[in-house]
Each structure stands twice: as structure tokens, then as C-alpha cells.
Enzyme design. Structure first.
Site, mmCIF file in Angstrom:
data_model
loop_
_atom_site.group_PDB
_atom_site.id
_atom_site.type_symbol
_atom_site.label_atom_id
_atom_site.label_comp_id
_atom_site.label_asym_id
_atom_site.label_seq_id
_atom_site.Cartn_x
_atom_site.Cartn_y
_atom_site.Cartn_z
ATOM 1 C CE LYS A 247 1.043 -5.170 6.354
ATOM 2 N NZ LYS A 247 0.801 -3.819 5.843
ATOM 3 N NE ARG B 219 -3.671 0.432 2.368
ATOM 4 C CZ ARG B 219 -3.784 1.253 3.418
ATOM 5 N NH1 ARG B 219 -3.214 0.964 4.550
ATOM 6 N NH2 ARG B 219 -4.472 2.372 3.340
ATOM 7 N NE ARG C 121 2.770 6.649 10.772
ATOM 8 C CZ ARG C 121 3.259 7.725 10.214
ATOM 9 N NH1 ARG C 121 3.510 8.796 10.939
ATOM 10 N NH2 ARG C 121 3.527 7.756 8.929
HETATM 11 C C1 BTN Z 1 0.314 -3.803 2.269
HETATM 12 O O1 BTN Z 1 1.124 -2.902 2.041
HETATM 13 O O2 BTN Z 1 -0.050 -4.065 3.415
HETATM 14 C C2 BTN Z 1 -0.288 -4.588 1.140
HETATM 15 C C3 BTN Z 1 0.609 -5.684 0.698
HETATM 16 C C4 BTN Z 1 0.028 -6.549 -0.402
HETATM 17 C C5 BTN Z 1 1.024 -7.559 -0.919
HETATM 18 C C6 BTN Z 1 0.417 -8.536 -1.877
HETATM 19 S S1 BTN Z 1 1.490 -9.874 -2.226
HETATM 20 C C7 BTN Z 1 0.438 -10.406 -3.504
HETATM 21 C C8 BTN Z 1 -0.045 -9.162 -4.218
HETATM 22 N N1 BTN Z 1 0.886 -8.766 -5.240
HETATM 23 C C9 BTN Z 1 1.463 -7.591 -4.971
HETATM 24 O O3 BTN Z 1 2.320 -7.041 -5.690
HETATM 25 N N2 BTN Z 1 1.016 -7.108 -3.810
HETATM 26 C C10 BTN Z 1 0.018 -7.987 -3.234
#
Ligand code: BTN
Length: 319
Positions: free
Chosen positions: A181, A116, A314
């Protein structure tokens, strides 16, 4: 190199001679490939004189066949890659090429995993789950409201079923154990959100990862929490089945039917937080979520709802 890996994946010793014969290459070429496996895929390979080579533990790779045979009913079709830039990016490309939906893209590793707010998602080989389900949405904005929160809730439930009982949520869609996380979700859209569009539900779960110096925030994994190796094929079968069921419910009734359960799972309920949007910041106390998935904050006695993909939350230091 991956051929060599598949010979080694049973976790037993194999002599350099046998490996070379199976691959039709010399023993010194085997040695070179072993070194590449270690450096590129971050695998530990034991080399013992007189015995040969073995992985530190057996490797269980993703398998479409295993996922299908594990599922309780015909699951969403899966497309598996040894390596890809991002399963979300690949899902979007496949949708643009006309691949019929729904379908799932998986990878053993991503070299440009997306998180994100433009962050990178660290994606080491064969350790975690990199999952993107691509769906076609026809019902306009209402079908998208609260969707990412429903995905987070579903991931959390699946983690509970697999023994990570302490997993909870942080608005909008982080899955945490305490303040670490364990899974992240990134939804991406193409098309007209008010009419017909494709949405990619990108889910990253830290599954068997036990060490990394690349993640820049507190993290944990299913294995760190339960002490046991998790079968990623089983996780995929379970996750697709649960998502299919919960998304049907969401389509029929909207987010409102998930609201109470979501609030019970929210680890930051009642906490004093800062809501950050770019350079601006709003401080308040978390009341919960509204019927559309927006965050309800108490701002000095006045309740307001906030929503939007670029927002992040946060804990206030004094909370
Ligand atoms: C976050 O930042 O919390 C979201 C992370 C999401 C990661 C997943 S892994 C599978 C899919 N492909 C990506 O490039 N991102 C999501």
C-alpha cells in the site's frame, strides 16, 4: 521545540551556543530539546564534538505560500497544522464552524489518524502527506456515487506523474504498488447525503517514509519506489489541481465516464477474491466495477454488484 527544529532544518551543523543564543535558552536546555525532537518526532540528529548538531538530512516542511506559488491557478485554500488528531476530524470541525468550502487541511503529523474500518493511520512527522479536502455537495446521492473511486484514480495518476509508474488500484480506493500500500483514502460525510452535505476526502500518501515498525500491512512509499525525496508542497499543489478537475467531471457526468479507466488500473481484475463484510464472506472472480462504482463479481456464473464503505477485499489463497 519546533523553533529549534526550524533552525536545524537546513541540514547543516549548528553549534549548541548559536542555537541557545537564537532561542534565548542555555546549552543544556538546547540538549534537552534535541533529545525531545529525537524521541517525539523520530528524527535523527547528528551530534559532533566541535561542530555541533545537524539533522541527518534537510527537512522540507509544508508551506501554504509554496503550495500557492506552485499551483497553476488559484488552488483550494490550505490550513496547515504541526500536529493534529486527524485532518479529517479537523476538516469536519471547521465545516461545522461554517468555514467556506472548498478547503484543505494538512498536518505534519496526526496523533489519531483514521483509516478505513476503524483502523489507525500511522502518521510520522514531516514524512508523508496527510490531506483532507472538504467540499459541499448539493446534488444528492448521485454526486456521491463512485466518488471515492474517482479520488483513488486521481491519486494514482498524480503518483504516475511523479514517477511511481507501477501504482495501481484495489477496490474500492486503495492505491498499491504490487501488493504494497502506498496511499489510502477515507471519505467522511456530515449532513444529509440525499440533499446537502459536507464530504471530507481524506487522503494519506506514504511519501518519504523509509522505515517504520508501526504499519501492520505491506507498505511502500514514493521515495522507496523512485529513490528520490519528494517535495510534499509540490505534491499538494498537483493533487488539489487534479482533484478539482476530476471532481468537476464526476459532478457533470457521474462515475460512468471513469469506469473503463478505473478497470484498466485495477490490479485485481480477473483475480479470485473474498469480499468481507464483518463476519460474512463472499468468494468470486473480479469482473470490474459498475457505472456507480460498485464491485462486479462473478459468483459461479452469475454476476452481482456490491458496494458499501465497510466492505473489504482479499485475494483468495488459491487465486
Ligand atoms: C485507509 O485505511 O486506507 C484510509 C486511510 C486514510 C488516511 C488519511 S490521512 C489524512 C486523512 N486524515 C485521517 O485521519 N485519515 C485520512
Amino acid at each position: 521545540m519546533l523553533k529549534l527544529l526550524s533552525l536545524l532544518r537546513d541540514g547543516r551543523f549548528h553549534s549548541g551556543e548559536d542555537l541557545g543564543a537564537a532561542l534565548g535558552i542555555s546549552r543544556s536546555a538546547v540538549w534537552k530539546q534535541l533529545q525531545n525532537l529525537e524521541s517525539e518526532l523520530n528524527l535523527t540528529i547528528f551530534k559532533v564534538r566541535g561542530k555541533g548538531y545537524k539533522l541527518s538530512e534537510p527537512l522540507h516542511l509544508l508551506s501554504a505560500q509554496t503550495i500557492v506559488s506552485d499551483a497553476s491557478h488559484a488552488p483550494w485554500p490550505v490550513f496547515i497544522h504541526d500536529e493534529i488528531d486527524s485532518t479529517n476530524a479537523e476538516g469536519l470541525r471547521m465545516a461545522a464552524r461554517g468555514q467556506s468550502t472548498p478547503f484543505v487541511v494538512l498536518a505534519e503529523r496526526q496523533n489519531a489518524g483514521r483509516g478505513r474500518r476503524g483502523r489507525q493511520w500511522v502518521s510520522p512527522f514531516a514524512e508523508n502527506l496527510y490531506y483532507s479536502a472538504v467540499l459541499r455537495i448539493e446534488g444528492g446521492m448521485r454526486q456521491l456515487e463512485g466518488l471515492s473511486l474517482v479520488v483513488g484514480l486521481t491519486v494514482m495518476r498524480v503518483l504516475h506523474v511523479l514517477g511511481v509508474k507501477q501504482a495501481g488500484l484495489k477496490w474500492p480506493n486503495d492505491v498499491l504498488v504490487a501488493d504494497r500500500k502506498i496511499a489510502g483514502i477515507l471519505l467522511e460525510l456530515v449532513g444529509d447525503p440525499a440533499d446537502v452535505c459536507h464530504v471530507v476526502l481524506g487522503i494519506g500518501v506514504n511519501v518519504n517514509m523509509q522505515a517504520t515498525d508501526q504499519v501492520d500491512q505491506p507498505w511502500t512509499s514514493m521515495r522507496c519506489e523512485t529513490g528520490a525525496t519528494v517535495d510534499r508542497n509540490h505534491l499538494v499543489a498537483l493533487l488539489s489541481g487534479e482533484l478539482e478537475r476530476e471532481l468537476k467531471k464526476h459532478q457533470a457526468h457521474g462515475f460512468a465516464v471513469f469506469q473503463a479507466e478505473w478497470e484498466r488500473a485495477h490490479l485485481w481484475q480477473g483475480r479470485t477474491v473474498s469480499l468481507i463484510a464483518g463476519t460474512s464472506r463472499i468468494d468470486g472472480v473480479v469482473k470490474g466495477v459498475d457505472a456507480h462504482g460498485g464491485l462486479r463479481l462473478d459468483l459461479n456464473g452469475i454476476e452481482k454488484s456490491f458496494s458499501g464503505g465497510e466492505l473489504s477485499l482479499r485475494l483468495r489463497d488459491d487465486s
